[in-house]
Every structure is written in C-alpha cells, then in structure tokens.
Design an enzyme around this catalytic site. Structure first.
Site, PDB file in Angstrom:
ATOM      1  N   ALA A  81       0.823  -1.211   0.000  1.00 55.75           N
ATOM      2  CA  ALA A  81       0.000   0.000   0.000  1.00 55.75           C
ATOM      3  C   ALA A  81       0.857   1.260   0.000  1.00 55.75           C
ATOM      4  CB  ALA A  81      -0.932  -0.005   1.207  1.00 55.75           C
ATOM      5  N   CYS A  86      14.802  -6.498   3.524  1.00 55.92           N
ATOM      6  CA  CYS A  86      13.603  -6.262   4.330  1.00 55.92           C
ATOM      7  C   CYS A  86      12.866  -5.107   3.671  1.00 55.92           C
ATOM      8  CB  CYS A  86      13.948  -6.004   5.791  1.00 55.92           C
ATOM      9  SG  CYS A  86      15.206  -4.746   6.063  1.00 55.92           S
TER      10      CYS A  86
END
Length: 722
Positions: free
Chosen positions: A417, A502
C-alpha cells in the site's frame, strides 16, 4: 540505582558552608539588577541625604533658579537641559554623602576593599589574583558564566572527562583545573560527588554514577518545593544503557534547578557537530582507526577485482548520487554495469541488490538490497528481473536464487500500500522467496522495554522471573535472527546464492547478513575482522545509528529509535558464549562497543550513513573508537583464543541461550538494590523493614521467655511436692 541520601544529607554546623548559598544570592542581587530595581534602590538614599543642612540649602537655591528660568522665554531645550543639570547636581550631592564602600562596589572595581564585599563582587574584578582565598574562588566559579565546566552547589558537581580535581579542605567544594573547555558541548560526563568525604570513600563510592551525556535518554524532576517526605525532591536520570539514577537534594534555595538546566543543555544537543566527539581530538595522536576498514582490500580478500571478472568492484557511487545511503564502493555483476542506474530506481531508497560477501570455496554469493517497488499492481522492471537472473547464473551450480525477505508476510503485503512489496516469483524465474518472520523495529523496542523493566525490578519475586522473562519475547526474537542466519550460512555453504532484504535493507537485513558472515568467515571472528564486519555491513551500508540511538535528539519517545544493533550484539554474545575459544575478543570488547555507540565520545557511530559521516568530516574532527580500542587491545583480547578455521554454527535452541546480565542489569549494586519504575528501595524502607523484624523477634522472645518462666514454676512446684 539509588544513592541513598548522599546529596540530601544534612551536615553538621559549619559557618562557612552555610554562607555559600547566601553569598550566591547576594551576588545575584548585586550583579544582575534591572534599571527599575536600581531606581528603587536609589530612593532611600535620596531620603537619607535630604536630612543634611547642606543639601537642603542647595535644594532651595536650585528651586529659585528653576523659577527664574521658568519665567523667562527660553526654549524647551534649555528647560530640559537645566532640569537634567539640576538632577545631576542633586544626585552628585546625594552620592557624596554615601559610604565609600558602596561607591567602590557600584562605580569601579579598581579600588577593592579587604572586607566581605570584595568576595561578593569578585566576578566583576578583571584584575583578580589567582592566589586569592578559597571563598573568593568559590564565588567566582559559581557566579561566572565563562566556565560552564563546573557547577558547584555544595551538593553535586558536573565535570568533564579526565579532568583533574582539586578539593578545598575548609569548604569541601570541588573545583576543576581545566578551565579551557567553555562550550557546553565539550562536557562529556556527569560526575555526582558528595561533599562528605567519609561517604565518598566508603563502599558506596563505587556506585556513584559516571554518566556520559550521550547516554542520557531523559532527565526528569522528582517532587517539588512543597514535597515534605524524605527523598521526595530530586532528579531522575534515565540512561540509554538501561541505568536509572535518582538523586535527592535538600529543598533549600531550589538546589536542583541549575543542575537540571545544565544536564538538559549538555545531554540534549540538537546538532551532531556540537557533541563532545568534535571537541576533544588531539592532532598529535595518530588516529589509525579510520583506516582499519578499506573496502577495496576487503573485496579483494574475497576474490573481487576492479578490472575483470564476473563480479567487479565499482565506485560508481563515489559522489553518493546513485544511492545516498550506500557505500561509495560495492561489488556488482560486470554484465549489468550499464543497467545499474535503472535497477536502482525500482528499489526503495535506490538500494539495489549488491554483493556483500563471496564464498572463497565456491561461486556462491550473499547479496543485499531493499524491497522492490511492486505495489498492489505488481509493477515490474525488466532490468531488476534481469539483474537477479544474472546473479543466479553467475553461480555455475544452477541452483535457484534464494530470496530471503526478513519481514513477516503480513507486513510485506501491507507495504504494498506504500508502494513497496516483494518479488513475484512468476516474474522472477528460478527464484525462491522465503519470509523469515522477523518483527519490525517497533516490536523490538517494546520487547526490550519489557526486558529492562523486569531486569531493573529489585522486588520482583524470583519465582516469577522465568515467566516474566518469557513474556518479553526477547529471546524468541534472538532465536529467529540466529536461526535464519544459520540457515543463510548453510545455504551458502551448500553453494546457493542468496539475496537478503527487508523494507529498507538497513535493519533486519544487516542483522542476518552480518551474523551469517560471522558464521562462515573465521576472519570476522578476529579482533580487527569483527571491526571490519561492523564497518562494512552496518556503517557503510547505512544502518541509521543516529536515528536508532537518538544521537543529538531530545525526543526520547521517537518511534524511530530501536535496539536493532544491540539485538545483533546480543546474538553475537550468544554465539560467543557457545564458543568462547573461537573469538579473539572478549565480553568486555562487546560491552565497550555498545557503550560507545551511545556515549558520543567518538565519531565512529555518528550519522545515519556513509554520506552523512563524509559531510561531517568525522575522520578529520573526531576520534575513531577503533583507535581507542586498539590502544587498549590487551583489555579486550580473549586470553583463551584458539582460532577455528572454516564455518562455525551456533545453536538456535533457547536452552542454549543466556541472559546477558552484565548488559541488562548494568547499574545494580552487589546487594541487588537499584532503581525501579514501580518500587524503590531506600534506606528508610530498609531500616523500617529491619525494625519490623526486630519487633517481631522481640515479641517472639517475650513469648519464649514467658514459657520458660511457666516451665520453671512447674519444675519448682514438683520439687516441693517431692
């Protein structure tokens, strides 16, 4: 930790000591006076002078002259001039009748008296002698704003690092020899020293705090002027290295006010360039610590070269234009040289996949990056896909490229998002994606808070210790990092190439990559090799040391703070505990590194990336921590070191993990008395506890005594019958 009443203890009557705060107040009244107060002070002087006959006669003549002038047709300027002249004459006549001592104190500092007024006005005398008495020295140091090195209040002293102290015998006020450090940023440590020498020389002297300002996380006031309970008025200092100190003051004359202000000014400096590390470098000392890590030599040690080869050393980021948070030099596939810039645009913060370690025994490599910008639309980038395919093909074994995403899958999906995401294996052929499930910085911060809370709780029931320790989840987080680091190392040893990332690639990525390299490469288990590992995978690849540790930041509740590096150091400690002979350094070395991450004494861990450290010119203006540690190498070397060649795997079973007592219980006394946010044990409570037990023993003793008397009477009765 509590220093029991050391700074709030009432002393025996000493005339000299009682005069100290009064002299300070008098000096303030005389040196810092507003114009309104000056006029108010002059009014009574006018009244006193008006009683003399000479002044009355002069006043009458002045009035007559004023009437004559008012009747004349003079202009307004002459009227104002005459008024001012009359006022000057009046003031001069009044001042002529004042005492000479007052004139000397208010108008000049050249003609000094030998009474107490000289001591009170000592700050305004520029030609004062260095051999004056101790009382004048004390007033000069306490009231002068030109020497913020010291803050003597008869109770607590703020001092500099390595300062030489002189203690005056009569007044027991500590002075500092070094008066050259003027700016508050140059102050390094807090020393809290009681005036009572008998207290300072006893066993508790070792527990008196020695706190670098950079380690202070926050300072709070305890109680107020209206607090009447004992130990209810003071300052609480909370440190980033898990120590907590509470210092109690006498409530007279707001004794803590200036101390608190000085602590706040020196501990929370907004500019990194004004920290202590920029003000204590000596050009005569050779600072070789900045040259310990040479990226070119390190990559050459791994088998990479500039000119040729499938993997080459590139300096395309030498001006940090490609990626501001990456090092100047890194390893990259030579076939993708022309596509570097395009590849960087598809990764968050432009942190494209680059090499961090290459196996000397095979073609397997360990690469690192940030997340791809796929988003919910699963956006693609042909060059990014081609880059990963090229990394896989450079390993002739033909195995799939292992992509380790350190995040939990739910977090990775949520990042879509925000424009982030993860690799879709439908588009990245011959790649396998694995989510490691290591939690983010906010979870780790909360876990550490729980751990520190139970570690600093002196009244915690020992039976609940293991339960409370489990509830922190700290060891579960350590276990995940150690486990996936061993898996990463095992894959590389089995000749698989791996890409680790990550979200941004500077927290969890650094943890897994650096610990895997420590497992695989025995060089990193040496003294200098471990320094190179920290420099390469943590500092040069942009772990945000300043933001994560709150350097030059007074926002103690900043959400970007997190113990990422400390957590990795705890993993190294677990590794070191399991193989104590395999590391050239000892536990003191690990603790020393952690301490100076916070202390701001050295420039090594300042800044959030290589670019910032270059902009700050840290190598020019600050010392390197590695210089300091190499000078004291004997302290940090492992005396039982026996090098083990090849890879070495730590156990990830929780039963093999150990609680790092020297780190998390730092600041506790040998008796176990220390500070706690919930309950505090002080002398009064301890004394009350002893008194209650004494009363119980007395009552039990009385009962036993009564029983003995009864038994004795029964024995006597039986004897009489017989």
């Amino acid at each position: 930790m509590i220093v029991y009443g050391l700074f709030g203890k009432k002393k025996e009557k000493d005339s000299n000591q009682k005069q100290i705060p009064r002299q300070i107040n008098k000096e303030r009244r005389k040196t810092v006076v507003s114009p309104k107060e000056n006029k108010q002070n002059e009014k009574p002087k006018k009244r006193r002078s008006s009683f003399s006959n000479e002044s009355l006669e002069k006043k009458e003549t002045l009035k007559k002259n004023q009437k004559k002038k008012s009747n004349s047709n003079s202009n307004s300027k002459s009227n104002s001039n005459s008024d001012s002249n009359s006022n000057q004459n009046e003031n001069s006549n009044q001042n002529s009748n004042q005492n000479s001592n007052q004139n000397q104190n208010e108008n000049s500092n050249q003609n000094s008296n030998q009474n107490s007024n000289q001591n009170e006005n000592l700050n305004s005398n520029e030609n004062s002698n260095s051999n004056q008495n101790e009382n004048s020295n004390q007033n000069q140091n306490e009231n002068s704003n030109q020497n913020p090195n010291e803050l003597s209040y008869g109770v607590i002293q703020v001092a500099t690092k390595d300062s030489h102290f002189l203690k005056s015998v009569q007044k027991k006020v500590i002075h500092i020899e070094n008066e050259q450090l003027i700016e508050s940023a140059k102050i390094y440590r807090l020393y809290f020293i009681p005036d009572d020498e008998s207290i300072y020389n006893n066993q508790l002297s070792e527990e008196l705090p020695d706190i670098p300002h950079g380690i202070i996380e926050r300072a709070e006031k305890i109680g107020g002027q209206k607090s009447r309970k004992e130990y209810s008025y003071g300052i609480k200092v909370v440190c980033k290295d898990f120590r907590t100190y509470r210092f109690y003051f006498l409530q007279e004359n707001h004794s803590r006010r200036e101390i608190f202000i000085k602590i706040f000014q020196r501990a929370f400096i907004s500019d990194v360039r004004k920290t202590f590390s920029f003000f204590h470098k000596n050009s005569e000392i050779k600072d070789l610590g900045w040259s310990i890590y040479d990226p070119v030599k390190e990559y050459q040690r791994q088998g990479l070269i500039f000119e040729s080869g499938d993997w080459r050393i590139y300096d395309i980021n030498k001006d940090y234009s490609l990626c501001p948070t990456y090092p100047r030099i890194f390893g990259f596939p030579s076939k993708m040289e022309q596509k570097i810039k395009d590849c960087s645009k598809f990764r968050t913060k432009n942190r494209l996949p680059v090499l961090t370690w290459k196996s000397p025994d095979s073609e397997a490599v360990l690469c690192r990056s940030s997340q791809p910008k796929t988003g919910f639309a699963d956006s693609r980038n042909a060059n990014d896909e081609k880059l990963l395919k090229n990394i896989r093909k450079l390993n002739s074994k033909g195995f799939k490229l292992q992509i380790f995403d350190c995040r939990p899958k739910a977090n990775a999906v949520t990042n879509k998002a925000k424009g982030g995401g993860f690799e879709n294996t439908d588009f990245y052929s011959d790649c396998k994606l694995t989510f490691l499930g290591i939690d983010n910085i906010h979870v780790m911060r909360g876990s550490l808070k729980k751990l520190i809370k139970i570690s600093q709780n002196a009244v915690l029931n020992d039976k609940k210790w293991l339960t409370k320790l489990e509830e922190t989840n700290w060891f579960l987080h350590l276990q995940k990092i150690v486990y996936w680091s061993t898996v990463t190392a095992k894959y590389i040893e089995d000749k698989y190439s791996i890409l680790v990332h990550c979200s941004d690639g500077w927290d969890r990525t650094a943890q897994v990559c650096s610990l895997a390299e420590l497992i695989l490469d025995p060089y990193y288990r040496t003294f200098n090799g471990f320094i190179v590992l920290i420099e390469k995978d943590w500092l040069s690849f942009g772990h945000k040391f300043s933001q994560r540790h709150g350097h030059a930041d007074k926002k103690s509740k900043d959400k970007q703070r997190s113990p990422v590096f400390l957590q990795w150091m705890d993993c190294v400690y677990q590794f070191w505990r399991q193989y104590p002979n395999a590391f050239e350094f000892n536990e003191d070395f690990l603790l020393g590194v952690i301490e100076h991450v916070y202390s701001l004494r050295f420039g090594t861990f300042l800044g959030n990336c290589d670019k910032e450290r270059n902009d700050f010119e840290l190598s020019k203006y600050t010392y390197s921590l590695w210089t300091y540690m190499n000078q004291r190498k004997d302290i940090y070397l492992n005396q039982v070191y026996s090098p083990i060649s090849g890879s070495l795997y730590p156990s990830s079973f929780l039963r093999h993990f150990s609680y790092w007592e020297r780190l998390y219980m730092k600041g506790m006394t040998e008796a176990g008395l220390h500070s706690s946010d919930e309950k505090i044990l002080n002398i009064n409570q301890t004394w009350q506890y002893l008194m209650e037990n004494t009363q119980k023993l007395k009552s039990e003793n009385d009962k036993i005594h009564k029983k003995i008397i009864k038994i004795q009477k029964e024995i006597d009765k039986r004897k009489e019958k017989n």
